[in-house]
Write a protein that holds these residues in place. Structure first.
Motif, PDB file in Angstrom:
ATOM      1  N   ILE A  15       0.833  -1.208   0.000  1.00  0.00           N
ATOM      2  CA  ILE A  15       0.000   0.000   0.000  1.00  0.00           C
ATOM      3  C   ILE A  15       0.869   1.261   0.000  1.00  0.00           C
ATOM      4  O   ILE A  15       0.668   2.160  -0.807  1.00  0.00           O
ATOM      5  CB  ILE A  15      -0.953  -0.004   1.212  1.00  0.00           C
ATOM      6  N   LEU A  16       1.824   1.322   0.908  1.00  0.00           N
ATOM      7  CA  LEU A  16       2.716   2.481   1.033  1.00  0.00           C
ATOM      8  C   LEU A  16       4.104   1.956   1.422  1.00  0.00           C
ATOM      9  O   LEU A  16       4.387   1.764   2.614  1.00  0.00           O
ATOM     10  CB  LEU A  16       2.185   3.452   2.082  1.00  0.00           C
ATOM     11  N   PRO A  17       4.966   1.700   0.432  1.00  0.00           N
ATOM     12  CA  PRO A  17       6.235   1.007   0.691  1.00  0.00           C
ATOM     13  C   PRO A  17       7.103   1.582   1.820  1.00  0.00           C
ATOM     14  O   PRO A  17       7.553   0.814   2.669  1.00  0.00           O
ATOM     15  CB  PRO A  17       6.959   1.073  -0.657  1.00  0.00           C
ATOM     16  N   PRO A  18       7.327   2.898   1.900  1.00  0.00           N
ATOM     17  CA  PRO A  18       8.190   3.381   2.983  1.00  0.00           C
ATOM     18  C   PRO A  18       7.614   3.124   4.378  1.00  0.00           C
ATOM     19  O   PRO A  18       8.370   2.952   5.335  1.00  0.00           O
ATOM     20  CB  PRO A  18       8.303   4.887   2.718  1.00  0.00           C
ATOM     21  N   LEU A  19       6.299   3.074   4.506  1.00  0.00           N
ATOM     22  CA  LEU A  19       5.695   2.843   5.823  1.00  0.00           C
ATOM     23  C   LEU A  19       6.010   1.447   6.336  1.00  0.00           C
ATOM     24  O   LEU A  19       6.352   1.269   7.511  1.00  0.00           O
ATOM     25  CB  LEU A  19       4.190   3.070   5.755  1.00  0.00           C
ATOM     26  N   GLY A  20       5.914   0.451   5.475  1.00  0.00           N
ATOM     27  CA  GLY A  20       6.242  -0.916   5.883  1.00  0.00           C
ATOM     28  C   GLY A  20       7.692  -1.047   6.309  1.00  0.00           C
ATOM     29  O   GLY A  20       8.006  -1.709   7.299  1.00  0.00           O
ATOM     30  N   VAL A  21       8.587  -0.400   5.576  1.00  0.00           N
ATOM     31  CA  VAL A  21      10.017  -0.446   5.915  1.00  0.00           C
ATOM     32  C   VAL A  21      10.281   0.343   7.197  1.00  0.00           C
ATOM     33  O   VAL A  21      11.085  -0.062   8.023  1.00  0.00           O
ATOM     34  CB  VAL A  21      10.871   0.076   4.739  1.00  0.00           C
ATOM     35  N   PHE A  22       9.579   1.446   7.382  1.00  0.00           N
ATOM     36  CA  PHE A  22       9.753   2.253   8.597  1.00  0.00           C
ATOM     37  C   PHE A  22       9.372   1.456   9.845  1.00  0.00           C
ATOM     38  O   PHE A  22      10.068   1.506  10.855  1.00  0.00           O
ATOM     39  CB  PHE A  22       8.918   3.528   8.521  1.00  0.00           C
ATOM     40  N   PHE A  23       8.265   0.708   9.790  1.00  0.00           N
ATOM     41  CA  PHE A  23       7.851  -0.086  10.946  1.00  0.00           C
ATOM     42  C   PHE A  23       8.855  -1.192  11.260  1.00  0.00           C
ATOM     43  O   PHE A  23       8.991  -1.588  12.412  1.00  0.00           O
ATOM     44  CB  PHE A  23       6.470  -0.690  10.728  1.00  0.00           C
ATOM     45  N   LYS A  24       9.562  -1.676  10.257  1.00  0.00           N
ATOM     46  CA  LYS A  24      10.536  -2.741  10.467  1.00  0.00           C
ATOM     47  C   LYS A  24      11.897  -2.205  10.926  1.00  0.00           C
ATOM     48  O   LYS A  24      12.505  -2.757  11.822  1.00  0.00           O
ATOM     49  CB  LYS A  24      10.697  -3.538   9.168  1.00  0.00           C
ATOM     50  N   PHE A  31      15.047   2.608   5.102  1.00  0.00           N
ATOM     51  CA  PHE A  31      13.881   3.472   4.931  1.00  0.00           C
ATOM     52  C   PHE A  31      14.132   4.526   3.864  1.00  0.00           C
ATOM     53  O   PHE A  31      13.306   4.758   2.984  1.00  0.00           O
ATOM     54  CB  PHE A  31      13.518   4.142   6.266  1.00  0.00           C
ATOM     55  N   TRP A  32      15.294   5.161   3.904  1.00  0.00           N
ATOM     56  CA  TRP A  32      15.593   6.234   2.950  1.00  0.00           C
ATOM     57  C   TRP A  32      15.790   5.693   1.537  1.00  0.00           C
ATOM     58  O   TRP A  32      15.415   6.353   0.565  1.00  0.00           O
ATOM     59  CB  TRP A  32      16.785   7.050   3.428  1.00  0.00           C
ATOM     60  N   ILE A  33      16.353   4.503   1.406  1.00  0.00           N
ATOM     61  CA  ILE A  33      16.455   3.873   0.089  1.00  0.00           C
ATOM     62  C   ILE A  33      15.065   3.611  -0.458  1.00  0.00           C
ATOM     63  O   ILE A  33      14.785   3.854  -1.639  1.00  0.00           O
ATOM     64  CB  ILE A  33      17.277   2.575   0.171  1.00  0.00           C
ATOM     65  N   CYS A  34      14.170   3.139   0.387  1.00  0.00           N
ATOM     66  CA  CYS A  34      12.802   2.860  -0.042  1.00  0.00           C
ATOM     67  C   CYS A  34      12.073   4.137  -0.451  1.00  0.00           C
ATOM     68  O   CYS A  34      11.341   4.152  -1.437  1.00  0.00           O
ATOM     69  CB  CYS A  34      12.041   2.127   1.054  1.00  0.00           C
ATOM     70  N   VAL A  35      12.267   5.213   0.290  1.00  0.00           N
ATOM     71  CA  VAL A  35      11.652   6.496  -0.073  1.00  0.00           C
ATOM     72  C   VAL A  35      12.152   6.948  -1.445  1.00  0.00           C
ATOM     73  O   VAL A  35      11.366   7.353  -2.307  1.00  0.00           O
ATOM     74  CB  VAL A  35      11.945   7.579   0.993  1.00  0.00           C
ATOM     75  N   LEU A  36      13.456   6.859  -1.659  1.00  0.00           N
ATOM     76  CA  LEU A  36      14.030   7.268  -2.934  1.00  0.00           C
ATOM     77  C   LEU A  36      13.498   6.418  -4.084  1.00  0.00           C
ATOM     78  O   LEU A  36      13.104   6.943  -5.127  1.00  0.00           O
ATOM     79  CB  LEU A  36      15.558   7.178  -2.857  1.00  0.00           C
ATOM     80  N   LEU A  37      13.460   5.109  -3.908  1.00  0.00           N
ATOM     81  CA  LEU A  37      12.956   4.233  -4.964  1.00  0.00           C
ATOM     82  C   LEU A  37      11.468   4.466  -5.220  1.00  0.00           C
ATOM     83  O   LEU A  37      11.013   4.390  -6.361  1.00  0.00           O
ATOM     84  CB  LEU A  37      13.206   2.770  -4.606  1.00  0.00           C
ATOM     85  N   ILE A  43       6.518   0.803  -8.311  1.00  0.00           N
ATOM     86  CA  ILE A  43       6.895  -0.609  -8.370  1.00  0.00           C
ATOM     87  C   ILE A  43       8.296  -0.861  -7.794  1.00  0.00           C
ATOM     88  O   ILE A  43       8.458  -1.793  -7.003  1.00  0.00           O
ATOM     89  CB  ILE A  43       6.775  -1.151  -9.821  1.00  0.00           C
ATOM     90  N   PRO A  44       9.319  -0.063  -8.130  1.00  0.00           N
ATOM     91  CA  PRO A  44      10.624  -0.291  -7.483  1.00  0.00           C
ATOM     92  C   PRO A  44      10.563  -0.142  -5.958  1.00  0.00           C
ATOM     93  O   PRO A  44      11.238  -0.876  -5.238  1.00  0.00           O
ATOM     94  CB  PRO A  44      11.535   0.777  -8.094  1.00  0.00           C
ATOM     95  N   GLY A  45       9.750   0.775  -5.482  1.00  0.00           N
ATOM     96  CA  GLY A  45       9.588   0.936  -4.034  1.00  0.00           C
ATOM     97  C   GLY A  45       8.964  -0.285  -3.391  1.00  0.00           C
ATOM     98  O   GLY A  45       9.393  -0.725  -2.329  1.00  0.00           O
ATOM     99  N   ILE A  46       7.956  -0.845  -4.043  1.00  0.00           N
ATOM    100  CA  ILE A  46       7.298  -2.048  -3.515  1.00  0.00           C
ATOM    101  C   ILE A  46       8.262  -3.225  -3.524  1.00  0.00           C
ATOM    102  O   ILE A  46       8.361  -3.971  -2.540  1.00  0.00           O
ATOM    103  CB  ILE A  46       6.033  -2.377  -4.331  1.00  0.00           C
ATOM    104  N   ILE A  47       8.985  -3.401  -4.625  1.00  0.00           N
ATOM    105  CA  ILE A  47       9.920  -4.524  -4.721  1.00  0.00           C
ATOM    106  C   ILE A  47      10.987  -4.423  -3.639  1.00  0.00           C
ATOM    107  O   ILE A  47      11.278  -5.405  -2.951  1.00  0.00           O
ATOM    108  CB  ILE A  47      10.557  -4.576  -6.130  1.00  0.00           C
ATOM    109  N   TYR A  48      11.558  -3.240  -3.457  1.00  0.00           N
ATOM    110  CA  TYR A  48      12.602  -3.084  -2.442  1.00  0.00           C
ATOM    111  C   TYR A  48      12.025  -3.272  -1.029  1.00  0.00           C
ATOM    112  O   TYR A  48      12.662  -3.890  -0.176  1.00  0.00           O
ATOM    113  CB  TYR A  48      13.298  -1.725  -2.535  1.00  0.00           C
TER     114      TYR A  48
END
Length: 55
Positions: A15-24, A31-37, A43-48
């Motif tokens: 749903i929101l890729p950086p949020l899932g990574v932030f919680f982990k 987190f910052w790599i995910c935000v950038l992607l 799609i790159p954000g979701i995959i990462y």
């Protein structure tokens, strides 16, 4: 319980890729790599995000 937490994290990553990574990981480099992607494309954000959460 960790299986349920991972499932919720993956749903958030779709749903929101950086949020899932932030919680982990919090505000670490993953987190910052995910935000950038995600800014480059959804799609790159979701995959990462799924990769980072499940590794």
């Amino acid at each position: 319980m960790s299986g349920t937490a991972t499932c919720v994290d993956i749903i958030l990553a779709i749903i929101l890729p950086p949020l899932g990574v932030f919680f982990k990981f919090g505000c670490q480099v993953e987190f910052w790599i995910c935000v950038l992607l995600t800014l480059f494309g959804w799609i790159p954000g979701i995959i990462y995000a799924i990769y980072a959460i499940t590794k």
